[in-house]
Design a protein around this motif. Structure first.
Motif, PDB file in Angstrom:
ATOM      1  N   ILE A  70       1.103  -0.945   0.044  1.00 47.32           N
ATOM      2  CA  ILE A  70       0.410   0.024   0.261  1.00 47.32           C
ATOM      3  C   ILE A  70       0.871   0.976  -0.074  1.00 47.32           C
ATOM      4  CG2 ILE A  70      -1.531   1.389   1.699  1.00 47.32           C
ATOM      5  CD1 ILE A  70      -2.671  -1.470   2.630  1.00 47.32           C
ATOM      6  N   ILE A  71      -0.083   1.820  -0.652  1.00 47.71           N
ATOM      7  CA  ILE A  71       1.256   3.870  -0.786  1.00 47.71           C
ATOM      8  C   ILE A  71       0.366   4.741   0.381  1.00 47.71           C
ATOM      9  CG2 ILE A  71       2.595   5.614  -1.894  1.00 47.71           C
ATOM     10  CD1 ILE A  71       3.042   3.101  -3.722  1.00 47.71           C
ATOM     11  N   ILE A  72       0.659   5.259   0.899  1.00 51.55           N
ATOM     12  CA  ILE A  72       0.272   6.740   0.871  1.00 51.55           C
ATOM     13  C   ILE A  72       1.129   8.217   0.908  1.00 51.55           C
ATOM     14  CG2 ILE A  72       0.021   7.766   3.126  1.00 51.55           C
ATOM     15  CD1 ILE A  72       0.059   5.547   5.049  1.00 51.55           C
ATOM     16  N   VAL A  73       0.602   8.907   0.546  1.00 50.20           N
ATOM     17  CA  VAL A  73       0.787   9.800   0.432  1.00 50.20           C
ATOM     18  C   VAL A  73       0.046  11.398   0.561  1.00 50.20           C
ATOM     19  CG1 VAL A  73       1.048   9.325  -2.908  1.00 50.20           C
ATOM     20  CG2 VAL A  73      -1.491  10.689  -1.715  1.00 50.20           C
ATOM     21  N   ASP A  74       1.374  12.420   1.174  1.00 51.88           N
ATOM     22  CA  ASP A  74       0.865  13.321   1.965  1.00 51.88           C
ATOM     23  C   ASP A  74       0.065  14.660   0.683  1.00 51.88           C
ATOM     24  OD1 ASP A  74       0.427  15.888   3.320  1.00 51.88           O
ATOM     25  OD2 ASP A  74       2.202  16.254   2.885  1.00 51.88           O
ATOM     26  N   GLY A  75      -1.552  14.264   0.674  1.00 52.19           N
ATOM     27  CA  GLY A  75      -1.881  14.878   0.072  1.00 52.19           C
ATOM     28  C   GLY A  75      -3.408  14.051  -0.179  1.00 52.19           C
ATOM     29  N   PHE A  76      -4.037  14.168  -1.986  1.00 54.28           N
ATOM     30  CA  PHE A  76      -5.581  13.721  -1.466  1.00 54.28           C
ATOM     31  C   PHE A  76      -5.345  12.754  -3.060  1.00 54.28           C
ATOM     32  CE2 PHE A  76      -6.332  17.775   0.235  1.00 54.28           C
ATOM     33  CZ  PHE A  76      -8.077  17.010   1.309  1.00 54.28           C
ATOM     34  N   VAL A  77      -6.574  11.696  -3.015  1.00 52.73           N
ATOM     35  CA  VAL A  77      -6.690  10.973  -4.350  1.00 52.73           C
ATOM     36  C   VAL A  77      -7.296  11.472  -4.698  1.00 52.73           C
ATOM     37  CG1 VAL A  77      -6.325   8.072  -4.809  1.00 52.73           C
ATOM     38  CG2 VAL A  77      -5.426   8.761  -2.787  1.00 52.73           C
ATOM     39  N   THR A  78      -8.969  11.292  -4.547  1.00 51.92           N
ATOM     40  CA  THR A  78      -9.660  12.169  -5.283  1.00 51.92           C
ATOM     41  C   THR A  78     -10.534  13.760  -4.495  1.00 51.92           C
ATOM     42  OG1 THR A  78     -11.467  11.079  -3.586  1.00 51.92           O
ATOM     43  CG2 THR A  78     -10.368   9.878  -5.727  1.00 51.92           C
ATOM     44  N   LEU A  79     -10.356  15.014  -5.573  1.00 50.11           N
ATOM     45  CA  LEU A  79     -10.110  15.946  -5.189  1.00 50.11           C
ATOM     46  C   LEU A  79     -12.098  15.627  -4.907  1.00 50.11           C
ATOM     47  CD1 LEU A  79      -7.746  17.671  -7.072  1.00 50.11           C
ATOM     48  CD2 LEU A  79      -7.588  16.925  -4.906  1.00 50.11           C
ATOM     49  N   ASN A  80     -12.981  15.734  -5.838  1.00 51.53           N
ATOM     50  CA  ASN A  80     -14.489  15.547  -5.808  1.00 51.53           C
ATOM     51  C   ASN A  80     -15.239  14.869  -6.299  1.00 51.53           C
ATOM     52  OD1 ASN A  80     -14.366  15.507  -8.713  1.00 51.53           O
ATOM     53  ND2 ASN A  80     -13.819  18.331  -8.754  1.00 51.53           N
ATOM     54  N   ASN A  81     -16.918  15.164  -6.285  1.00 47.39           N
ATOM     55  CA  ASN A  81     -17.311  14.199  -7.136  1.00 47.39           C
ATOM     56  C   ASN A  81     -17.546  14.116  -8.534  1.00 47.39           C
ATOM     57  OD1 ASN A  81     -18.361  12.995  -4.721  1.00 47.39           O
ATOM     58  ND2 ASN A  81     -19.603  14.845  -4.435  1.00 47.39           N
ATOM     59  N   ASP A  82     -17.083  14.745  -9.023  1.00 45.09           N
ATOM     60  CA  ASP A  82     -16.751  15.079 -10.206  1.00 45.09           C
ATOM     61  C   ASP A  82     -16.114  13.633 -11.078  1.00 45.09           C
ATOM     62  OD1 ASP A  82     -19.520  16.456 -10.623  1.00 45.09           O
ATOM     63  OD2 ASP A  82     -17.804  18.841 -10.544  1.00 45.09           O
ATOM     64  N   GLY A  83     -15.492  13.049 -10.317  1.00 44.83           N
ATOM     65  CA  GLY A  83     -13.597  12.218 -10.433  1.00 44.83           C
ATOM     66  C   GLY A  83     -12.641  13.105 -10.774  1.00 44.83           C
ATOM     67  N   LYS A  84     -12.535  13.931 -10.903  1.00 43.45           N
ATOM     68  CA  LYS A  84     -10.663  14.330 -10.383  1.00 43.45           C
ATOM     69  C   LYS A  84     -10.300  14.591  -9.417  1.00 43.45           C
ATOM     70  CE  LYS A  84      -8.856  19.078 -10.652  1.00 43.45           C
ATOM     71  NZ  LYS A  84      -8.823  20.489 -10.446  1.00 43.45           N
ATOM     72  N   MET A  85      -9.022  13.828 -10.021  1.00 42.01           N
ATOM     73  CA  MET A  85      -8.423  13.110  -9.224  1.00 42.01           C
ATOM     74  C   MET A  85      -6.665  14.294  -8.600  1.00 42.01           C
ATOM     75  SD  MET A  85      -7.207   9.535 -11.614  1.00 42.01           S
ATOM     76  CE  MET A  85      -6.903  10.354 -12.960  1.00 42.01           C
ATOM     77  N   GLY A  86      -6.175  13.781  -7.652  1.00 44.45           N
ATOM     78  CA  GLY A  86      -5.309  14.887  -6.975  1.00 44.45           C
ATOM     79  C   GLY A  86      -4.267  13.586  -6.583  1.00 44.45           C
ATOM     80  N   LEU A  87      -3.297  14.220  -6.387  1.00 47.49           N
ATOM     81  CA  LEU A  87      -1.510  13.618  -6.181  1.00 47.49           C
ATOM     82  C   LEU A  87      -2.185  11.726  -6.707  1.00 47.49           C
ATOM     83  CD1 LEU A  87       1.292  13.788  -6.429  1.00 47.49           C
ATOM     84  CD2 LEU A  87       1.427  13.550  -4.602  1.00 47.49           C
ATOM     85  N   GLY A  88      -2.946  11.376  -5.233  1.00 46.71           N
ATOM     86  CA  GLY A  88      -2.549   9.770  -5.159  1.00 46.71           C
ATOM     87  C   GLY A  88      -3.803   9.207  -6.062  1.00 46.71           C
ATOM     88  N   GLY A  89      -4.283  10.161  -6.946  1.00 45.92           N
ATOM     89  CA  GLY A  89      -4.897   9.353  -7.952  1.00 45.92           C
ATOM     90  C   GLY A  89      -4.277   9.287  -9.885  1.00 45.92           C
ATOM     91  N   TYR A  90      -3.128  10.459  -9.854  1.00 46.12           N
ATOM     92  CA  TYR A  90      -2.614  10.351 -10.882  1.00 46.12           C
ATOM     93  C   TYR A  90      -1.204   9.316 -10.337  1.00 46.12           C
ATOM     94  CZ  TYR A  90      -4.482  14.130 -12.730  1.00 46.12           C
ATOM     95  OH  TYR A  90      -5.601  14.837 -13.111  1.00 46.12           O
ATOM     96  N   LEU A  91      -1.079   9.214  -9.052  1.00 42.53           N
ATOM     97  CA  LEU A  91       0.326   7.911  -8.607  1.00 42.53           C
ATOM     98  C   LEU A  91      -0.522   6.399  -8.765  1.00 42.53           C
ATOM     99  CD1 LEU A  91       2.202   6.943  -8.024  1.00 42.53           C
ATOM    100  CD2 LEU A  91       1.797   6.910  -5.749  1.00 42.53           C
ATOM    101  N   PHE A  92      -2.050   6.224  -8.930  1.00 45.94           N
ATOM    102  CA  PHE A  92      -2.408   5.080  -8.623  1.00 45.94           C
ATOM    103  C   PHE A  92      -2.410   4.460 -11.072  1.00 45.94           C
ATOM    104  CE2 PHE A  92      -7.037   2.798  -8.841  1.00 45.94           C
ATOM    105  CZ  PHE A  92      -6.416   1.792  -8.356  1.00 45.94           C
ATOM    106  N   GLU A  93      -3.266   5.922 -11.243  1.00 39.43           N
ATOM    107  CA  GLU A  93      -3.166   5.873 -12.628  1.00 39.43           C
ATOM    108  C   GLU A  93      -1.800   5.448 -13.421  1.00 39.43           C
ATOM    109  OE1 GLU A  93      -5.573   5.830 -14.749  1.00 39.43           O
ATOM    110  OE2 GLU A  93      -7.074   5.558 -12.486  1.00 39.43           O
TER     111      GLU A  93
END
Length: 166
Positions: A70-93
């Motif tokens: 598992i990876i933890i980042v300092d910040g967000f994975v998701t940013l809103n209900n519309d699917g906007k990703m944060g740092l963690g979402g881009y790392l997941f991709e």
């Protein structure tokens, strides 16, 4: 293994640190990875990932991830209900959606996000903000609440933050 990443930006370089620990109740790390890299992108409001993702990916190239890590980042994975990703979402991709990513942020993000959880720890009245991809955020919320340390920031995440600034 759980790998927690953070990056701190100095005037002419970025320092990324990763603390590896065995489970959510660990009070000491198993290993520490560090790397200084050139800053390749200025801070851009709403696109923080452009600055930090290359730093994390560079350090990750020195770590052999295993199934169930598992990876933890300092910040967000998701940013809103519309699917906007944060740092963690881009790392997941970037990791082909194979490694669960957990974002733990100290400050809330203004847009509503049904996947974001506020987590109170210790005596603190100020929550941490939790988001995740590839893993159930409510399961992780329980684990974050029980992480080692009596204060808002778990022991190993506080150490991680300190190490980036040394």
């Amino acid at each position: 293994m759980i790998y927690a990443f953070d990056t701190y930006y100095y005037e002419d370089f970025a320092k990324t640190v990763c603390i590896a620990f065995e489970d959510w109740l660990s009070d000491t790390e198993k290993e520490i990875f560090t790397e200084k890299t050139e800053i390749i992108s200025d801070y851009e409001s709403g696109a923080f990932y452009k600055r930090e993702l290359p730093c994390i990916l560079s350090l990750l190239s020195k770590i052999k991830l295993q199934e169930n890590d598992i990876i933890i980042v300092d910040g967000f994975v998701t940013l809103n209900n519309d699917g906007k990703m944060g740092l963690g979402g881009y790392l997941f991709e970037a990791l082909d959606q194979k490694i669960p990513i957990i974002g733990i942020a100290k400050n809330d993000f203004s847009a509503p996000d049904d996947k974001r959880r506020a987590v109170l720890r210790g005596e603190s009245k100020t929550p941490l903000y939790l988001t995740a991809m590839g893993i159930d955020v409510d399961d992780i919320k329980k684990k974050l609440e029980k992480m080692h340390g009596n204060y808002r920031i778990p022991t190993l995440l506080k150490k991680l933050d300190q190490l980036t600034r040394e």
